[in-house]
Scaffold this motif. Structure first.
Motif: not given
Length: 293
Positions: A62-91
Motif C-alpha cells: 500500500p505504501g508504494k502503491g499510494l506513492d505511485f498514484l500520487v506521483q502519477v496524478f501530481n504529474h498529470s495535474a501539472e500538465w493539465y494546469a500548464h498545457p504543452r499543446l497549442g490549444d487546451r481543454l477547459e482550464p
C-alpha cells in the motif's frame, strides 16, 4: 518496484517525448493534456478497477502503491494546469485545503478532474482505471481497517496536487463519514469541492443508465463491465459531501463542523452585495448545518 518503474516509463509523457515527431497523432487524443503518453486508450477500455494490476499493488504494497498514484496524478495535474499543446481543454483552477495542523495545500480542480474516478466526462482511461482501483481498495480498507481509514485519506489529501485524488477521498468519506471525520473537515474547507460534488451526484443517475447500454465487443470486457455495474449500485453514490458533512455532526466532531460552517458564513459578502453564486453557497451551508433543522 519493477512494476512501478515500467508503469511510470510507459504512462508519463516527458518534454523529450513531446518534442518527438508526432506521427499518427490524432486530434481526438487527449492523453497529452493530462501528461499521459498517447495510444494507451485501447489497453484500458473499458475503464475498471480490475483493469491492470493496481488493486494487487495497493493490497500487497500500500505504501508504494499510494506513492505511485500520487506521483502519477501530481504529474498529470501539472500538465493539465500548464498545457504543452497549442490549444487546451477547459482550464483548472487552484483551491486551498486547510489541513488540521493549519497548513495549506493547493490542488488543481475542475469538474472534469473531479468526475474522472466515475468516468464522467472525457479523460484518459488509464487514469480512470487507476482511480477506480484506488476507490475500490479504500472501500475495502474501510471495512477491514476502519480505525486506520482517516489516516490514509488525510495522507492522500496532504500529498496530492490533483482534485482527481481528492474526489476519491470524498467518495470514500461519504460512504464512511464517522471513520473519515478529519478528512471530511479538510474537504469542508473548500467551497468548490462541496459544490462540484453535488453536480457529480446529479450525474450519477445518467451514468448508471448508460452502463450496459452498448453491446460487449470482447468477452473479457464483461468482467470489467460487471465490476462497474456493481460499483454504480453502491448506496453512497446517491449521496454527496453535503450529506456526509451533515452526518458528521451526529458525532463528537459536530462543534468543529459548526465552526467551519460559521467561518464560511462570515466570509460571505454583505447581504445586499451577494450574487447568485453566493446565494447558492449560502443555501448549501444551510443544508449542511444540522442546527438549522
Amino acid at each position: 518496484d519493477l512494476l512501478i518503474s515500467i508503469a511510470l516509463d510507459n504512462f508519463l509523457a516527458t518534454e523529450e517525448y513531446l518534442s518527438e515527431e508526432p506521427f499518427g497523432r490524432s486530434s481526438l487524443d487527449i492523453e497529452l493534456y493530462f501528461g499521459i503518453k498517447e495510444h494507451l486508450s485501447r489497453h484500458f477500455l473499458p475503464a475498471s478497477a480490475f483493469r491492470g494490476p493496481w488493486l494487487n499493488l495497493l493490497t500487497r504494497h500500500p505504501g508504494k502503491g499510494l506513492d505511485f498514484l500520487v506521483q502519477v496524478f501530481n504529474h498529470s495535474a501539472e500538465w493539465y494546469a500548464h498545457p504543452r499543446l497549442g490549444d487546451r481543454l477547459e482550464p483548472a483552477w487552484e483551491v486551498e485545503l486547510t489541513l488540521a495542523d493549519g497548513l495549506l495545500r493547493k490542488q488543481w480542480v475542475n469538474p472534469r478532474l473531479w468526475g474522472m474516478y466515475r468516468g464522467l466526462g472525457v479523460s484518459p482511461y488509464v487514469l480512470q482505471s487507476l482511480l477506480m482501483a484506488l476507490e475500490k481498495w479504500l472501500l475495502d480498507y474501510a471495512k477491514s481497517h476502519p480505525e486506520g481509514l482517516d489516516t490514509v485519506l488525510l495522507a492522500i489529501l496532504h500529498r496530492s496536487d490533483s482534485a482527481a485524488l481528492a474526489a476519491v477521498v470524498a467518495s470514500v468519506a461519504t460512504a464512511h463519514p464517522h471513520q473519515s471525520g478529519e478528512a471530511l473537515l479538510v474537504l469542508l474547507s473548500v467551497q468548490d469541492y462541496i459544490l462540484i460534488d453535488r453536480s457529480r451526484m446529479a450525474s450519477e443517475h445518467q451514468t448508471s443508465m448508460l452502463a450496459g447500454m452498448f453491446p460487449t465487443l470482447h468477452t473479457e470486457d464483461k468482467i470489467y463491465e460487471e465490476e462497474r455495474k456493481q460499483s454504480n449500485e453502491l448506496p453512497h453514490r446517491q449521496h454527496d459531501l453535503e450529506v456526509a458533512i451533515a452526518n458528521l455532526q451526529l458525532g463528537s466532531l459536530a462543534p468543529r463542523v459548526n465552526a467551519i460552517i460559521d467561518k464560511h458564513l462570515a466570509e460571505l459578502p454583505a447581504l445586499d452585495k451577494r450574487i447568485e453564486d453566493d446565494l447558492i453557497w449560502q443555501l448549501a451551508l444551510h443544508r449542511m448545518d444540522l442546527r438549522q433543522y
